[in-house]
Write a protein that holds these residues in place. Structure first.
Motif, mmCIF file in Angstrom:
data_model
loop_
_atom_site.group_PDB
_atom_site.id
_atom_site.type_symbol
_atom_site.label_atom_id
_atom_site.label_comp_id
_atom_site.label_asym_id
_atom_site.label_seq_id
_atom_site.Cartn_x
_atom_site.Cartn_y
_atom_site.Cartn_z
ATOM 1 N N THR A 430 -26.380 152.239 71.715
ATOM 2 C CA THR A 430 -27.952 152.052 71.560
ATOM 3 C C THR A 430 -28.138 151.077 72.794
ATOM 4 O O THR A 430 -27.741 149.965 72.989
ATOM 5 N N PHE A 431 -29.463 151.475 73.664
ATOM 6 C CA PHE A 431 -29.908 150.683 74.639
ATOM 7 C C PHE A 431 -31.043 149.822 73.932
ATOM 8 O O PHE A 431 -31.983 150.469 73.452
ATOM 9 N N VAL A 432 -31.240 148.376 74.112
ATOM 10 C CA VAL A 432 -32.330 147.750 73.562
ATOM 11 C C VAL A 432 -32.921 147.061 74.819
ATOM 12 O O VAL A 432 -31.944 146.155 75.642
ATOM 13 N N TRP A 433 -33.996 147.100 74.951
ATOM 14 C CA TRP A 433 -34.688 145.936 75.733
ATOM 15 C C TRP A 433 -35.693 145.578 75.134
ATOM 16 O O TRP A 433 -36.594 146.036 74.271
ATOM 17 N N GLY A 434 -35.973 144.016 74.870
ATOM 18 C CA GLY A 434 -37.112 143.324 74.206
ATOM 19 C C GLY A 434 -37.461 142.040 74.808
ATOM 20 O O GLY A 434 -36.525 141.360 75.412
ATOM 21 N N THR A 435 -38.661 141.910 74.549
ATOM 22 C CA THR A 435 -39.097 140.295 74.674
ATOM 23 C C THR A 435 -39.546 139.422 73.429
ATOM 24 O O THR A 435 -39.942 138.463 73.366
ATOM 25 N N ASP A 436 -40.264 140.476 72.553
ATOM 26 C CA ASP A 436 -40.760 140.173 71.081
ATOM 27 C C ASP A 436 -39.840 139.929 70.029
ATOM 28 O O ASP A 436 -39.269 141.056 69.822
ATOM 29 N N ARG A 437 -39.364 138.936 69.886
ATOM 30 C CA ARG A 437 -38.336 138.536 68.881
ATOM 31 C C ARG A 437 -38.490 139.461 67.659
ATOM 32 O O ARG A 437 -37.253 140.124 66.899
ATOM 33 N N ALA A 438 -39.515 139.211 67.118
ATOM 34 C CA ALA A 438 -39.939 139.995 65.534
ATOM 35 C C ALA A 438 -39.716 141.436 65.814
ATOM 36 O O ALA A 438 -39.284 142.199 65.113
ATOM 37 N N ALA A 439 -40.365 141.761 66.911
ATOM 38 C CA ALA A 439 -40.442 143.530 67.018
ATOM 39 C C ALA A 439 -39.051 143.849 67.299
ATOM 40 O O ALA A 439 -38.520 144.953 66.803
ATOM 41 N N THR A 440 -38.209 143.278 68.176
ATOM 42 C CA THR A 440 -36.787 143.775 68.673
ATOM 43 C C THR A 440 -36.142 143.742 67.351
ATOM 44 O O THR A 440 -35.220 144.555 66.931
ATOM 45 N N ARG A 441 -36.083 142.705 66.425
ATOM 46 C CA ARG A 441 -35.486 142.491 65.226
ATOM 47 C C ARG A 441 -35.649 143.523 64.282
ATOM 48 O O ARG A 441 -34.925 144.220 63.878
ATOM 49 N N ALA A 442 -37.050 143.911 64.146
ATOM 50 C CA ALA A 442 -37.356 145.176 62.978
ATOM 51 C C ALA A 442 -36.840 146.336 63.945
ATOM 52 O O ALA A 442 -36.127 147.373 62.946
ATOM 53 N N ALA A 443 -36.830 146.662 65.142
ATOM 54 C CA ALA A 443 -36.126 147.652 65.542
ATOM 55 C C ALA A 443 -34.711 148.019 65.385
ATOM 56 O O ALA A 443 -34.368 148.990 65.228
ATOM 57 N N LEU A 444 -34.012 146.772 65.697
ATOM 58 C CA LEU A 444 -32.576 146.720 65.581
ATOM 59 C C LEU A 444 -32.209 147.068 64.257
ATOM 60 O O LEU A 444 -31.316 147.762 63.803
ATOM 61 N N ASP A 445 -32.745 146.421 63.189
ATOM 62 C CA ASP A 445 -32.691 146.732 61.670
ATOM 63 C C ASP A 445 -32.700 148.271 61.594
ATOM 64 O O ASP A 445 -31.852 148.594 60.599
ATOM 65 N N ALA A 446 -33.545 148.942 61.971
ATOM 66 C CA ALA A 446 -33.818 150.384 61.575
ATOM 67 C C ALA A 446 -33.034 151.247 62.444
ATOM 68 O O ALA A 446 -32.644 152.388 61.769
ATOM 69 N N PHE A 447 -32.856 150.896 63.538
ATOM 70 C CA PHE A 447 -32.424 152.250 64.737
ATOM 71 C C PHE A 447 -31.030 151.743 65.408
ATOM 72 O O PHE A 447 -30.558 152.523 66.021
ATOM 73 N N ALA A 448 -30.496 150.539 65.398
ATOM 74 C CA ALA A 448 -29.473 150.127 66.346
ATOM 75 C C ALA A 448 -28.099 150.555 65.751
ATOM 76 O O ALA A 448 -27.806 150.507 64.694
ATOM 77 N N SER A 449 -27.323 150.880 66.689
ATOM 78 C CA SER A 449 -25.824 150.990 66.178
ATOM 79 C C SER A 449 -25.348 149.738 65.736
ATOM 80 O O SER A 449 -25.581 148.726 66.312
ATOM 81 N N ARG A 450 -24.365 150.053 64.579
ATOM 82 C CA ARG A 450 -23.594 148.724 64.111
ATOM 83 C C ARG A 450 -22.401 148.602 64.877
ATOM 84 O O ARG A 450 -21.515 147.697 64.492
ATOM 85 N N GLU A 451 -22.158 149.715 65.777
ATOM 86 C CA GLU A 451 -20.741 149.501 66.465
ATOM 87 C C GLU A 451 -20.786 149.070 67.958
ATOM 88 O O GLU A 451 -20.052 148.287 68.518
ATOM 89 N N LEU A 452 -22.121 149.496 68.752
ATOM 90 C CA LEU A 452 -21.926 149.425 70.190
ATOM 91 C C LEU A 452 -23.382 149.327 70.478
ATOM 92 O O LEU A 452 -24.232 150.265 70.290
#
Length: 619
Positions: A430-452
């Motif tokens: 999963t590629f992630v770019w962010g500057t908003d910590r709360a918004a990035t955390r919510a997006a990671l919780d829902a969509f980010a890979s747990r492996e890479l």
């Protein structure tokens, strides 16, 4: 003097008001008349009840008992009363519920007893769960004090009945047993029913029914429906699996705005044949999609569980269920996927029993993340992709991999907001770019890979590590060819587009075959995206690209090195991408000095090694 005491006083009872409970019900599809004003709410149609008790069901006796429970059913009204009493007859807990209660004995995270009962929400304030213990024809009276003690005119002084402000009230009926209701009695001047909303229909097992949140108002289907502004029709059935025919007649009784299907966990407890299970899953999902063609149908893969206390049956086909669900969703445009394992952190703390059934905290997390996924993915994938392109077209530089992948249509953009963008590549990172910590955390919780996960830039690396438990960090250079001029190196070297016939030869000479998912190399070759170098008619080198379009796979066979193949092949690959209207780019590890020198020689811009961070659980 309590309101129940007023009801027992013949003179005082004449001053009270009442409303038939049947008129105030939400979340029930029909009611059974039991005489003398008593009604029993049902959340399944009569046709569904027959299917649940049929020989096709895995455990018909259990399913009948669970289907009678009033999960998600509530009374909703407005009143100026200071207190209300609900007349209710609560049945003893069925065996299926008691068995789960017994399992809580060894858990440190179970709610306090009672594990179920009636609870009340009044003006957004929650009143604790109560379990009536009496029996008999007249049932029990459950009283709730509606006035907020903090809003009394003076400390210890209550407003006179009927002179207070109006209250918005929801009384939740038990989710783990059945009950009948008669009246709601108040000490004010009015009890007015609140109109029905459209439904969130939840089709699931014990995790949906409410085992064991400890309060019928705190189950995740209830919390999710509230976030979506809908009434819930909770068709969770303890022990249930995908059962063809179990939605018969449902389309005539319910008109849901959204449908959520949460099934599959119970396959792990018993031996099961994949052929039959596959047929049941496909047929069930087809029937649900056909029943509600106007409603989006969200299908969850199984959530996290621990195998320690109740290991998965070795003859179960459970391990194949997530991919089976994914394939069914991919084949039907009306179905939408929710990755169940991303709805809950893998932690026993969130489980009432420590291994599978969410407690109130776990249910709240499921509802929060599920609502986020449903709201985020309500837009089409194309809309999200275009917004990512618009947001990132003018920078920042480190977000370029998401921008170029989105331009190429590689992967899927899940989140594209001002403070965060997330793009996932099937079977990859999963590629992630962010500057908003709360918004990035919510997006990671829902969509980010747990492996890479590949974090672009330095800003969010620490947060991503902490949030996803990814400890291994490999910084990487981003390299981009920012010129639009073709390189066109003059060379007599023989470079050709490789065909699928070279698949085995490429794979056997590729240093990192683990980077390729099943079928990926074949797809690259079919689309002409792998170039090969030949000497005397023999393949001696090749270059390709990764699933996101980054140039890679550069291999020169040992006996043909130092003859200019690396430079010639990458130059040809850059030109191939430029001619296709693409921006050539790649990823280079900091210790690969030869590759870094090659990128600079070709005119690539080499960004600092912290421009990309590949985070994983272990190296």
């Amino acid at each position: 003097m309590s309101l129940c005491d007023f009801m027992d006083d013949k003179d005082m009872s004449q001053l009270l008001i009442s409303a038939p409970a049947e008129d105030l019900l939400h979340g029930a599809l029909w009611t059974e008349d039991e005489g003398k004003g008593w009604v029993k709410p049902w959340r399944f149609t009569k046709g569904q009840l027959k299917a649940l008790g049929s020989c096709r069901a895995w455990h018909p006796g259990l399913y009948r008992a669970m289907a009678a429970c009033t999960a998600g059913v509530f009374l909703e009204f407005e009143t100026d009363s200071s207190s209300i009493v609900v007349e209710v007859r609560v049945e003893p807990f069925p065996k299926g519920s008691r068995d789960v209660f017994d399992d809580l004995a060894g858990s440190s995270f179970a709610p306090e007893e009672p594990y179920d009962g009636l609870s009340c929400d009044v003006d957004g304030r929650h009143l604790a769960c109560v379990l009536p213990e009496g029996e008999g024809e007249d049932g029990e009276r459950v009283e709730f004090l509606l006035d907020d003690p903090d809003e009394a005119p003076e400390q210890g002084v209550q407003r006179l009945p009927g002179l207070g402000r109006k209250h918005h009230v929801r009384v939740w009926l038990p989710c783990l047993t059945s009950c009948s209701v008669k009246r709601v009695v108040g000490d004010g001047n009015s009890i007015v029913a609140v109109p029905q909303r459209r439904h969130l229909l939840v089709i699931g097992d014990s995790i949906a029914q409410g085992f064991v949140a400890g309060d019928p108002a705190l189950t995740w289907p209830v919390l999710l429906a509230d976030k979506l502004g809908l009434d819930v029709v909770n068709q969770g059935v303890g022990g249930q699996v995908f059962l063809p025919g179990s939605t018969v007649g449902l389309n005539e009784a319910a008109n849901p705005a959204q449908v959520v299907v949460e099934l599959g966990e119970n396959y792990r407890y018993e031996p099961c044949q994949m052929m039959r299970v596959s047929r049941d899953v496909k047929t069930s999902l087809f029937e649900i999609a056909e029943a509600f063609p106007e409603a989006p149908v969200w299908v969850m893969t199984p959530m996290w569980h621990s195998d320690e206390r109740h290991p998965t049956n070795p003859k179960s086909c459970f391990s194949q269920i997530p991919d089976l669900i994914r394939s069914c969703v991919a084949a039907n445009p009306q179905l939408r996927l929710i990755e169940g394992e991303r709805l809950l952190a893998p932690s026993p703390v969130l489980m009432a029993d420590g291994y599978e059934h969410p407690n109130a905290q776990g249910s709240a997390a499921i509802a929060e993340r599920c609502a986020y996924v449903m709201e985020t993915l309500a837009e089409s994938a194309e809309t999200r992709r275009q917004r990512a392109i618009e947001l990132l077209s003018d920078g920042p530089d480190e977000a370029f991999p998401i921008l170029e992948s989105a331009r190429r249509g590689a992967g899927e953009v899940y989140v594209a907001e001002k403070g965060v963008c997330v793009l996932s590549l099937p079977g990859h990172e999963t590629f992630v770019w962010g500057t908003d910590r709360a918004a990035t955390r919510a997006a990671l919780d829902a969509f980010a890979s747990r492996e890479l996960v590949c974090v672009l830039g330095d800003e969010m690396v620490r947060d991503v590590k902490a949030n996803l438990g990814l400890r291994h960090d490999e910084p990487c250079h981003l390299v981009v060819y920012e010129s639009k001029e073709l390189i066109k190196i003059k060379s007599s070297l023989d470079i050709r587009v490789l065909t699928p016939a070279y698949s085995d030869l490429v794979l056997s000479n590729y240093s990192h075959p683990e980077y390729l998912r099943d079928g990926e190399l074949e797809s690259l070759l079919e689309h002409g995206l792998v170039l090969g170098g030949f000497e005397d008619g023999r393949l001696c080198a090749f270059i390709g690209e990764h699933s996101e379009g980054a140039i890679g796979m550069l291999e020169v066979f040992p006996e043909f090195r130092r003859r200019g193949w690396g430079l010639a092949l990458e130059a040809a690959k850059i030109d191939q991408q430029l001619e296709a209207g693409l921006v050539p780019w790649g990823e280079v590890w900091p210790d690969n000095k030869a590759s870094l020198a090659l990128q600079k020689k070709l005119g690539m811009t080499v960004y600092p090694e912290n421009s990309m961070h590949f985070l994983s659980r272990a190296k």
